[in-house]
Scaffold this active site. Structure first.
Site, PDB file in Angstrom:
ATOM      1  N   GLY A  22      13.375   5.747 -47.044  1.00 14.38           N
ATOM      2  CA  GLY A  22      14.448   4.908 -47.586  1.00 14.38           C
ATOM      3  C   GLY A  22      14.155   3.429 -47.410  1.00 14.38           C
ATOM      4  O   GLY A  22      13.571   3.017 -46.416  1.00 14.38           O
ATOM      5  N   ASP A  49      12.151  12.559 -46.098  1.00 13.60           N
ATOM      6  CA  ASP A  49      13.545  12.371 -46.509  1.00 13.60           C
ATOM      7  C   ASP A  49      13.605  11.314 -47.605  1.00 13.60           C
ATOM      8  O   ASP A  49      13.414  10.125 -47.349  1.00 13.60           O
ATOM      9  CB  ASP A  49      14.378  11.927 -45.301  1.00 13.60           C
ATOM     10  CG  ASP A  49      15.847  11.813 -45.651  1.00 13.60           C
ATOM     11  OD1 ASP A  49      16.505  12.869 -45.780  1.00 13.60           O
ATOM     12  OD2 ASP A  49      16.340  10.690 -45.836  1.00 13.60           O
ATOM     13  N   TYR A  54      16.867   5.473 -53.280  1.00 11.21           N
ATOM     14  CA  TYR A  54      15.798   4.678 -52.675  1.00 11.21           C
ATOM     15  C   TYR A  54      14.796   4.161 -53.707  1.00 11.21           C
ATOM     16  O   TYR A  54      14.145   3.153 -53.487  1.00 11.21           O
ATOM     17  CB  TYR A  54      15.024   5.489 -51.618  1.00 11.21           C
ATOM     18  CG  TYR A  54      15.873   6.069 -50.497  1.00 11.21           C
ATOM     19  CD1 TYR A  54      17.103   5.505 -50.165  1.00 11.21           C
ATOM     20  CD2 TYR A  54      15.440   7.162 -49.770  1.00 11.21           C
ATOM     21  CE1 TYR A  54      17.886   6.045 -49.144  1.00 11.21           C
ATOM     22  CE2 TYR A  54      16.206   7.704 -48.750  1.00 11.21           C
ATOM     23  CZ  TYR A  54      17.431   7.151 -48.449  1.00 11.21           C
ATOM     24  OH  TYR A  54      18.188   7.690 -47.442  1.00 11.21           O
ATOM     25  N   HIS A 114      24.735  12.239 -51.467  1.00  9.65           N
ATOM     26  CA  HIS A 114      24.364  11.131 -50.566  1.00  9.65           C
ATOM     27  C   HIS A 114      25.536  10.620 -49.724  1.00  9.65           C
ATOM     28  O   HIS A 114      25.367  10.263 -48.573  1.00  9.65           O
ATOM     29  CB  HIS A 114      23.753   9.978 -51.372  1.00  9.65           C
ATOM     30  CG  HIS A 114      22.822   9.118 -50.577  1.00  9.65           C
ATOM     31  ND1 HIS A 114      21.645   8.639 -51.072  1.00  9.65           N
ATOM     32  CD2 HIS A 114      22.881   8.649 -49.304  1.00  9.65           C
ATOM     33  CE1 HIS A 114      21.037   7.918 -50.147  1.00  9.65           C
ATOM     34  NE2 HIS A 114      21.773   7.914 -49.063  1.00  9.65           N
ATOM     35  N   LEU A 200      16.731   5.702 -33.996  1.00 12.57           N
ATOM     36  CA  LEU A 200      16.124   4.733 -33.078  1.00 12.57           C
ATOM     37  C   LEU A 200      16.869   3.402 -33.048  1.00 12.57           C
ATOM     38  O   LEU A 200      16.357   2.415 -32.509  1.00 12.57           O
ATOM     39  CB  LEU A 200      14.647   4.503 -33.459  1.00 12.57           C
ATOM     40  CG  LEU A 200      13.777   5.764 -33.468  1.00 12.57           C
ATOM     41  CD1 LEU A 200      12.322   5.421 -33.817  1.00 12.57           C
ATOM     42  CD2 LEU A 200      13.827   6.490 -32.128  1.00 12.57           C
ATOM     43  N   ARG A 205      16.640  -1.243 -34.650  1.00 15.27           N
ATOM     44  CA  ARG A 205      17.488  -2.125 -35.454  1.00 15.27           C
ATOM     45  C   ARG A 205      18.527  -2.894 -34.639  1.00 15.27           C
ATOM     46  O   ARG A 205      19.006  -3.930 -35.042  1.00 15.27           O
ATOM     47  CB  ARG A 205      18.196  -1.295 -36.535  1.00 15.27           C
ATOM     48  CG  ARG A 205      17.225  -0.672 -37.549  1.00 15.27           C
ATOM     49  CD  ARG A 205      18.025   0.019 -38.627  1.00 15.27           C
ATOM     50  NE  ARG A 205      17.202   0.734 -39.576  1.00 15.27           N
ATOM     51  CZ  ARG A 205      16.547   0.165 -40.583  1.00 15.27           C
ATOM     52  NH1 ARG A 205      16.602  -1.142 -40.752  1.00 15.27           N
ATOM     53  NH2 ARG A 205      15.848   0.910 -41.415  1.00 15.27           N
ATOM     54  N   THR A 243      13.695   9.802 -38.959  1.00 11.20           N
ATOM     55  CA  THR A 243      13.240   8.515 -38.449  1.00 11.20           C
ATOM     56  C   THR A 243      12.200   7.935 -39.391  1.00 11.20           C
ATOM     57  O   THR A 243      11.896   8.545 -40.426  1.00 11.20           O
ATOM     58  CB  THR A 243      12.667   8.716 -37.025  1.00 11.20           C
ATOM     59  OG1 THR A 243      12.296   7.461 -36.470  1.00 11.20           O
ATOM     60  CG2 THR A 243      11.447   9.638 -37.038  1.00 11.20           C
ATOM     61  N   ARG A 250       2.997   4.571 -33.401  1.00  7.29           N
ATOM     62  CA  ARG A 250       4.355   5.132 -33.344  1.00  7.29           C
ATOM     63  C   ARG A 250       4.444   6.434 -34.133  1.00  7.29           C
ATOM     64  O   ARG A 250       5.101   7.384 -33.706  1.00  7.29           O
ATOM     65  CB  ARG A 250       5.366   4.133 -33.903  1.00  7.29           C
ATOM     66  CG  ARG A 250       5.652   2.978 -32.946  1.00  7.29           C
ATOM     67  CD  ARG A 250       6.586   1.971 -33.591  1.00  7.29           C
ATOM     68  NE  ARG A 250       6.932   0.906 -32.675  1.00  7.29           N
ATOM     69  CZ  ARG A 250       7.550  -0.204 -33.029  1.00  7.29           C
ATOM     70  NH1 ARG A 250       7.900  -0.393 -34.298  1.00  7.29           N
ATOM     71  NH2 ARG A 250       7.839  -1.122 -32.134  1.00  7.29           N
TER      72      ARG A 250
HETATM   73  N1  LIG Z   1      21.840   9.503 -45.741  1.00  7.77           N
HETATM   74  C1  LIG Z   1      21.956   8.209 -45.633  1.00  7.77           C
HETATM   75  O1  LIG Z   1      22.948   7.592 -46.065  1.00  7.77           O
HETATM   76  C2  LIG Z   1      20.859   7.434 -44.943  1.00  7.77           C
HETATM   77  C3  LIG Z   1      21.097   6.109 -44.527  1.00  7.77           C
HETATM   78  C4  LIG Z   1      20.053   5.441 -43.867  1.00  7.77           C
HETATM   79  C5  LIG Z   1      18.834   6.055 -43.648  1.00  7.77           C
HETATM   80  N2  LIG Z   1      18.638   7.334 -44.110  1.00  7.77           N
HETATM   81  C6  LIG Z   1      17.313   7.987 -43.943  1.00  7.77           C
HETATM   82  O2  LIG Z   1      16.877   7.871 -42.607  1.00  7.77           O
HETATM   83  C7  LIG Z   1      15.582   7.280 -42.581  1.00  7.77           C
HETATM   84  C8  LIG Z   1      15.366   6.583 -41.293  1.00  7.77           C
HETATM   85  O3  LIG Z   1      16.328   5.536 -41.123  1.00  7.77           O
HETATM   86  P1  LIG Z   1      15.997   4.314 -40.187  1.00  7.77           P
HETATM   87  O4  LIG Z   1      14.828   3.593 -40.753  1.00  7.77           O
HETATM   88  O5  LIG Z   1      17.232   3.536 -39.931  1.00  7.77           O
HETATM   89  O6  LIG Z   1      15.527   5.104 -38.848  1.00  7.77           O
HETATM   90  P2  LIG Z   1      15.018   4.671 -37.416  1.00  7.77           P
HETATM   91  O7  LIG Z   1      13.911   5.584 -37.087  1.00  7.77           O
HETATM   92  O8  LIG Z   1      16.178   4.595 -36.478  1.00  7.77           O
HETATM   93  O9  LIG Z   1      14.498   3.191 -37.573  1.00  7.77           O
HETATM   94  C9  LIG Z   1      13.264   2.891 -38.134  1.00  7.77           C
HETATM   95  C10 LIG Z   1      13.021   1.423 -37.882  1.00  7.77           C
HETATM   96  O10 LIG Z   1      12.801   1.236 -36.476  1.00  7.77           O
HETATM   97  C11 LIG Z   1      11.475   0.754 -36.267  1.00  7.77           C
HETATM   98  N3  LIG Z   1      10.884   1.574 -35.217  1.00  7.77           N
HETATM   99  C12 LIG Z   1      10.291   2.783 -35.333  1.00  7.77           C
HETATM  100  N4  LIG Z   1       9.860   3.215 -34.134  1.00  7.77           N
HETATM  101  C13 LIG Z   1      10.195   2.261 -33.247  1.00  7.77           C
HETATM  102  C14 LIG Z   1      10.009   2.112 -31.848  1.00  7.77           C
HETATM  103  N5  LIG Z   1       9.403   3.059 -31.131  1.00  7.77           N
HETATM  104  N6  LIG Z   1      10.478   0.980 -31.253  1.00  7.77           N
HETATM  105  C15 LIG Z   1      11.103   0.020 -31.975  1.00  7.77           C
HETATM  106  N7  LIG Z   1      11.301   0.094 -33.313  1.00  7.77           N
HETATM  107  C16 LIG Z   1      10.851   1.198 -33.927  1.00  7.77           C
HETATM  108  C17 LIG Z   1      10.719   0.896 -37.560  1.00  7.77           C
HETATM  109  O11 LIG Z   1       9.868  -0.217 -37.734  1.00  7.77           O
HETATM  110  P3  LIG Z   1       8.249  -0.047 -37.805  1.00  7.77           P
HETATM  111  O12 LIG Z   1       7.958   0.491 -39.162  1.00  7.77           O
HETATM  112  O13 LIG Z   1       7.782  -1.455 -37.611  1.00  7.77           O
HETATM  113  O14 LIG Z   1       7.839   0.866 -36.684  1.00  7.77           O
HETATM  114  C18 LIG Z   1      11.826   0.879 -38.604  1.00  7.77           C
HETATM  115  O15 LIG Z   1      12.147  -0.452 -38.975  1.00  7.77           O
HETATM  116  C19 LIG Z   1      15.538   6.416 -43.846  1.00  7.77           C
HETATM  117  O16 LIG Z   1      14.229   6.113 -44.258  1.00  7.77           O
HETATM  118  C20 LIG Z   1      16.238   7.344 -44.819  1.00  7.77           C
HETATM  119  O17 LIG Z   1      15.324   8.333 -45.270  1.00  7.77           O
HETATM  120  C21 LIG Z   1      19.624   8.041 -44.727  1.00  7.77           C
END
Ligand SMILES: NC(=O)c1ccc[n+]([C@@H]2O[C@H](COP(=O)([O-])OP(=O)(O)OC[C@H]3O[C@@H](n4cnc5c(N)ncnc54)[C@H](OP(=O)(O)O)[C@@H]3O)[C@@H](O)[C@H]2O)c1
Length: 295
Positions: A22, A49, A54, A114, A200, A205, A243, A250
């Site tokens: 996403g 996912d 997206y 969604h 995470l 974030r 994630t 990572r």
């Molecule tokens: N259903 C819905 O409405 C909905 C809404 C939002 C998201 N989603 C889905 O969920 C997925 C994941 O969401 P998310 O990106 O918010 O998930 P997340 O895994 O909580 O966050 C990922 C972010 O954290 C960073 N990150 C990853 N590992 C890390 C670590 N060990 N330490 C610090 N930062 C770290 C990543 O940056 P780096 O790339 O720099 O590591 C990336 O910016 C989306 O891609 C989407 O498919 C669904």
């Protein structure tokens, strides 16, 4: 590959941690996304996912095309119908067919609505669910489910469903466990698997709350990373976690989750630290007004 495989109520198997593709506000084809997915495939990730909203289906198709030796049966692909496309146009099947054409897949493994916040004069939740059942019947998706559904939305669908939703994908991490407890409990009662997006948040974030330091402390104790600690917390709660990371190290660590186990005491420590703090990263739609504070 250290990601557990679990079984949904339908009998379908799902890797318990998935890789999100996403992005917000994407306008053009993004080669960096293609590379990120390719790296994930190389690092052993198989559960992806995706979503109509997206706009990253062409990147997913190109990344998958670079790995022709991975059989389709080894992949687990989730996608979601966009409320301002499939729902507004009152035609979920066309949305899914477009997704399949763009991803160059014959079917997805899981297809979700969604979110339940539909535009005016579009489908009702009940009408949308009927259409979801129809696309499953046609074999365009193996299973159907929901995302961002609150108890009130789940009950509406549950009442009329001939085929029950198998997954509810919601934002869930230690800062939301208390706020989402009613949704988690209802899903448990109905055997709907919770999939947590943004797992995470406390170390990525939104690093300001108390779980950031605690994850670091536990990472040292278990000899792993803080990302592994938070994903293991999801696994031990029985949730699927969605994630994402572009980073090679990572990607490797965060898919290596079976070699250690948090003690029950440490899971509780994270629960308790999370419960002292509230943060919803994707605070849009009805969530903004309904869950402004649980403390
Ligand atoms: N259903 C819905 O409405 C909905 C809404 C939002 C998201 N989603 C889905 O969920 C997925 C994941 O969401 P998310 O990106 O918010 O998930 P997340 O895994 O909580 O966050 C990922 C972010 O954290 C960073 N990150 C990853 N590992 C890390 C670590 N060990 N330490 C610090 N930062 C770290 C990543 O940056 P780096 O790339 O720099 O590591 C990336 O910016 C989306 O891609 C989407 O498919 C669904």
């Amino acid at each position: 590959m250290g990601i557990p495989i679990i079984t949904l109520a339908s009998g379908q198997k799902i890797p318990q941690v998935g890789f999100g593709i996403g992005v917000l506000g994407k306008k053009a084809y993004d080669p960096a996304m293609t590379e990120k997915i390719k790296l994930a495939l190389k690092n052993g990730w198989r559960h992806f996912d995706a979503a109509e909203a997206y706009g990253t289906d062409p990147e997913l198709a190109d990344a998958l095309a670079a790995f022709p030796d991975i059989p389709r049966s080894e992949l687990y692909i989730t996608s979601k119908v966009h409320t301002s496309k499939g729902i507004q146009n009152k035609d979920i099947e066309s949305s899914l067919r477009k997704i399949l054409a763009e991803t160059k897949l014959d079917y997805v493994d899981l297809f979700l609505i969604h979110n339940p916040f539909f535009p005016e004069n579009s489908l009702t939740l009940e009408e949308a669910w009927r259409q979801m059942e129809a696309v499953k019947e046609k074999g365009l998706t193996k299973e159907i489910g929901i995302s961002n559904f609150r108890p009130v939305d789940i009950e509406k669908v549950w009442k009329i469903a001939k085929v029950k939703p198998v997954v509810n994908q919601i934002e869930l991490h230690p800062y939301l466990l208390a706020a989402e407890q009613d949704t988690v409990d209802l899903c448990k009662k109905y055997n709907i698997q919770i999939a947590s997006y943004s797992p995470l948040v406390p170390i990525g974030r939104h690093g300001k709350g108390p779980v950031n330091a605690l994850s670091e402390e536990l990472a040292k104790k278990y000899g792993v990373t803080s990302g592994q600690i938070l994903l293991r917390w999801q696994i031990q709660h029985g949730f699927v976690a969605i994630t994402s990371t572009a980073d090679d190290a990572r990607q490797k660590a965060q898919s290596d989750l079976q070699g250690f186990e948090l003690s029950a005491e440490d899971v509780k420590k994270i629960d308790e630290a999370g419960a002292t703090y509230y943060h919803r990263f994707f605070g849009w739609g009805a969530f903004k007004t309904e869950y402004h504070s649980v403390l």
